[in-house]
Design a protein around this motif. Sequence first.
Motif, PDB file in Angstrom:
ATOM      1  N   THR A   1       0.856  -1.184   0.000  1.00 58.93           N
ATOM      2  CA  THR A   1       0.000   0.000   0.000  1.00 58.93           C
ATOM      3  C   THR A   1       0.891   1.234   0.000  1.00 58.93           C
ATOM      4  O   THR A   1       1.821   1.326   0.797  1.00 58.93           O
ATOM      5  CB  THR A   1      -0.903   0.047   1.242  1.00 58.93           C
ATOM      6  N   ARG A   2       0.627   2.169  -0.912  1.00 54.89           N
ATOM      7  CA  ARG A   2       1.348   3.438  -0.952  1.00 54.89           C
ATOM      8  C   ARG A   2       0.338   4.564  -0.748  1.00 54.89           C
ATOM      9  O   ARG A   2      -0.678   4.632  -1.443  1.00 54.89           O
ATOM     10  CB  ARG A   2       2.052   3.649  -2.294  1.00 54.89           C
ATOM     11  N   LEU A   3       0.640   5.454   0.197  1.00 50.78           N
ATOM     12  CA  LEU A   3      -0.231   6.585   0.485  1.00 50.78           C
ATOM     13  C   LEU A   3       0.538   7.886   0.301  1.00 50.78           C
ATOM     14  O   LEU A   3       1.718   7.969   0.645  1.00 50.78           O
ATOM     15  CB  LEU A   3      -0.746   6.509   1.928  1.00 50.78           C
ATOM     16  N   LYS A   4      -0.144   8.870  -0.232  1.00 50.18           N
ATOM     17  CA  LYS A   4       0.440  10.204  -0.363  1.00 50.18           C
ATOM     18  C   LYS A   4      -0.621  11.216   0.047  1.00 50.18           C
ATOM     19  O   LYS A   4      -1.739  11.179  -0.461  1.00 50.18           O
ATOM     20  CB  LYS A   4       0.906  10.464  -1.800  1.00 50.18           C
ATOM     21  N   GLU A   5      -0.252  12.112   0.981  1.00 49.26           N
ATOM     22  CA  GLU A   5      -1.218  13.090   1.483  1.00 49.26           C
ATOM     23  C   GLU A   5      -0.592  14.483   1.525  1.00 49.26           C
ATOM     24  O   GLU A   5       0.560  14.634   1.944  1.00 49.26           O
ATOM     25  CB  GLU A   5      -1.700  12.708   2.886  1.00 49.26           C
ATOM     26  N   VAL A   6      -1.357  15.452   1.089  1.00 46.43           N
ATOM     27  CA  VAL A   6      -0.999  16.861   1.250  1.00 46.43           C
ATOM     28  C   VAL A   6      -2.029  17.459   2.191  1.00 46.43           C
ATOM     29  O   VAL A   6      -3.231  17.456   1.896  1.00 46.43           O
ATOM     30  CB  VAL A   6      -0.991  17.612  -0.090  1.00 46.43           C
ATOM     31  N   VAL A   7      -1.570  17.951   3.358  1.00 48.14           N
ATOM     32  CA  VAL A   7      -2.462  18.418   4.422  1.00 48.14           C
ATOM     33  C   VAL A   7      -2.295  19.923   4.586  1.00 48.14           C
ATOM     34  O   VAL A   7      -1.248  20.397   5.053  1.00 48.14           O
ATOM     35  CB  VAL A   7      -2.153  17.701   5.753  1.00 48.14           C
ATOM     36  N   GLN A   8      -3.329  20.670   4.193  1.00 47.03           N
ATOM     37  CA  GLN A   8      -3.326  22.122   4.372  1.00 47.03           C
ATOM     38  C   GLN A   8      -4.011  22.439   5.694  1.00 47.03           C
ATOM     39  O   GLN A   8      -5.211  22.269   5.852  1.00 47.03           O
ATOM     40  CB  GLN A   8      -4.051  22.813   3.223  1.00 47.03           C
ATOM     41  N   LEU A   9      -3.203  22.880   6.671  1.00 50.29           N
ATOM     42  CA  LEU A   9      -3.721  23.158   8.007  1.00 50.29           C
ATOM     43  C   LEU A   9      -4.307  24.564   8.084  1.00 50.29           C
ATOM     44  O   LEU A   9      -3.846  25.489   7.396  1.00 50.29           O
ATOM     45  CB  LEU A   9      -2.598  23.020   9.034  1.00 50.29           C
ATOM     46  N   SER A  10      -5.296  24.717   8.960  1.00 48.01           N
ATOM     47  CA  SER A  10      -5.902  26.024   9.212  1.00 48.01           C
ATOM     48  C   SER A  10      -5.700  26.416  10.665  1.00 48.01           C
ATOM     49  O   SER A  10      -5.454  25.565  11.531  1.00 48.01           O
ATOM     50  CB  SER A  10      -7.409  25.995   8.890  1.00 48.01           C
ATOM     51  N   ALA A  11      -5.829  27.702  10.947  1.00 52.29           N
ATOM     52  CA  ALA A  11      -5.567  28.211  12.294  1.00 52.29           C
ATOM     53  C   ALA A  11      -6.563  27.684  13.322  1.00 52.29           C
ATOM     54  O   ALA A  11      -6.281  27.697  14.523  1.00 52.29           O
ATOM     55  CB  ALA A  11      -5.588  29.739  12.283  1.00 52.29           C
ATOM     56  N   ASP A  12      -7.735  27.219  12.889  1.00 48.90           N
ATOM     57  CA  ASP A  12      -8.726  26.676  13.823  1.00 48.90           C
ATOM     58  C   ASP A  12      -8.546  25.175  14.071  1.00 48.90           C
ATOM     59  O   ASP A  12      -9.356  24.551  14.755  1.00 48.90           O
ATOM     60  CB  ASP A  12     -10.145  26.957  13.324  1.00 48.90           C
ATOM     61  N   GLY A  13      -7.484  24.576  13.502  1.00 57.05           N
ATOM     62  CA  GLY A  13      -7.225  23.159  13.711  1.00 57.05           C
ATOM     63  C   GLY A  13      -7.807  22.248  12.650  1.00 57.05           C
ATOM     64  O   GLY A  13      -7.536  21.038  12.643  1.00 57.05           O
ATOM     65  N   SER A  14      -8.586  22.785  11.753  1.00 57.10           N
ATOM     66  CA  SER A  14      -9.145  21.967  10.672  1.00 57.10           C
ATOM     67  C   SER A  14      -8.101  21.785   9.575  1.00 57.10           C
ATOM     68  O   SER A  14      -7.062  22.447   9.566  1.00 57.10           O
ATOM     69  CB  SER A  14     -10.410  22.610  10.100  1.00 57.10           C
ATOM     70  N   ALA A  15      -8.380  20.861   8.662  1.00 57.67           N
ATOM     71  CA  ALA A  15      -7.418  20.591   7.590  1.00 57.67           C
ATOM     72  C   ALA A  15      -8.154  20.190   6.325  1.00 57.67           C
ATOM     73  O   ALA A  15      -9.187  19.511   6.367  1.00 57.67           O
ATOM     74  CB  ALA A  15      -6.448  19.489   7.993  1.00 57.67           C
ATOM     75  N   ASP A  16      -7.603  20.606   5.201  1.00 57.93           N
ATOM     76  CA  ASP A  16      -8.049  20.158   3.882  1.00 57.93           C
ATOM     77  C   ASP A  16      -6.983  19.175   3.386  1.00 57.93           C
ATOM     78  O   ASP A  16      -5.799  19.518   3.343  1.00 57.93           O
ATOM     79  CB  ASP A  16      -8.175  21.344   2.919  1.00 57.93           C
ATOM     80  N   VAL A  17      -7.402  17.963   3.049  1.00 57.64           N
ATOM     81  CA  VAL A  17      -6.448  16.891   2.757  1.00 57.64           C
ATOM     82  C   VAL A  17      -6.673  16.347   1.356  1.00 57.64           C
ATOM     83  O   VAL A  17      -7.798  15.974   0.996  1.00 57.64           O
ATOM     84  CB  VAL A  17      -6.589  15.734   3.777  1.00 57.64           C
ATOM     85  N   ARG A  18      -5.607  16.299   0.581  1.00 60.19           N
ATOM     86  CA  ARG A  18      -5.621  15.592  -0.708  1.00 60.19           C
ATOM     87  C   ARG A  18      -4.932  14.252  -0.483  1.00 60.19           C
ATOM     88  O   ARG A  18      -3.751  14.206  -0.103  1.00 60.19           O
ATOM     89  CB  ARG A  18      -4.911  16.414  -1.788  1.00 60.19           C
ATOM     90  N   HIS A  19      -5.662  13.175  -0.713  1.00 59.29           N
ATOM     91  CA  HIS A  19      -5.213  11.840  -0.328  1.00 59.29           C
ATOM     92  C   HIS A  19      -5.186  10.933  -1.547  1.00 59.29           C
ATOM     93  O   HIS A  19      -6.211  10.759  -2.220  1.00 59.29           O
ATOM     94  CB  HIS A  19      -6.181  11.281   0.733  1.00 59.29           C
ATOM     95  N   ASP A  20      -4.021  10.342  -1.835  1.00 64.26           N
ATOM     96  CA  ASP A  20      -3.884   9.372  -2.927  1.00 64.26           C
ATOM     97  C   ASP A  20      -3.490   8.022  -2.338  1.00 64.26           C
ATOM     98  O   ASP A  20      -2.653   7.949  -1.431  1.00 64.26           O
ATOM     99  CB  ASP A  20      -2.797   9.802  -3.929  1.00 64.26           C
ATOM    100  N   MET A  21      -4.077   6.961  -2.878  1.00 63.41           N
ATOM    101  CA  MET A  21      -3.740   5.612  -2.429  1.00 63.41           C
ATOM    102  C   MET A  21      -3.499   4.703  -3.625  1.00 63.41           C
ATOM    103  O   MET A  21      -4.211   4.792  -4.631  1.00 63.41           O
ATOM    104  CB  MET A  21      -4.866   5.021  -1.573  1.00 63.41           C
TER     105      MET A  21
END
Length: 377
Positions: free
Chosen positions: A166-186
């Motif tokens: 299994t190969r995973l790749k994630e780009v996690v854009q963090l926000s100041a309120d603790g939330s995150a927008d995640v681009r996830h490839d598997m």
Amino acid sequence: SMVTGVQTCALPILATVGKDASERQKVDAVYRHVIRSTRYVGLEFGIHGYKPYKTTDVYARRFGDCKDKASLLKVMLSEIGVNAHLVLVRTRDQGEIGATPASLSAFNHAIVYVPKYDLYLDGTSEWSGADELPAGDQGASVLIIQDGKGGRFTQIPISAPKDNETRLKEVVQLSADGSADVRHDMWLQGAGASSWRARFQSQDEQLEVLTKQVGGQLQGTVVSEVKFEAIEDPLSPVKLQQRLSVPGWAKQSGGAGAGKLSFRVNGRESSLVRRFAPMAKRDHDLVLTVPTQKTRQMEYQLPKGYEFSRLPESREVQSKHGRFRLSVEKAKDGARVSTEFELRSYRIPAADYKEFREFLRQVDAAMEQSFEMGEAQ
């Protein structure tokens, strides 16, 4: 021997792979046709509890049990010039048997073996690739029926970790309120891929199923985009792209008003001990599924005006049953994380259980480390 009426069906199948296809590609095409065009149905009345139906009947009615599908696969392979043998299998869950069983009733399954490629093919595994033998077949005691030469008793090898990757790749854009927008490839191949293919055939249900699945690890997660590539093709690795909105990726830390946010290495709890070795001790061997290999590449992007005040330590953990590596590097606008986790064994002897459990505990401890971020000073 040739079976009248079956040989002609191989021709249109070969046309799907092109005239320049290799012999191995033709084997894959025949295998795919049998697993997708004939359903597994066990109608084992009378003598047919032991004797396969005629392959012409199996091909015409498009269903059969394990020995019917194995017979059809063997005959179709012979029609393209590939020698194959029927194989009687005692699946791994039934335990091993001696080399000279008193009766064929010890075997409960039938598949095919292609000696030229040292390849076992299970015609009943309708979502497994040709190189993705189900875990229940691996390690099984088998009798290979060699035409005109009798039988050969052996054991199916267990696949290597790289075969179940299994190969995973994630780009996690963090926000100041603790939330995150995640681009996830598997990317996934091996014994575990069939369940993904079967589960996500309905495009209308993919978003709902993934939301429930991810929500179990990251509470409140909303999956906004899902894209599978060739999920209907058992010969292709499982490839998934998705976009996630995670409300609580990071939590307040350092006390009220400290303005610090923290989160674990990959944003979620690590639970390897609970998953694989929850008991404090064992009197019997621990049997897993198959050896596996999992890699993850993560890129954390900080909110504007923020910086990391703490990063996890890079670590390595070694065991005779597995290995783990964590690498953490600070980047201009965040951090890069890579992990490698490999389980080399499918059976952990009771005498090794304590050491194996400690290996998993150390991996959990490494993954439970946390990042801390706050406004730049």
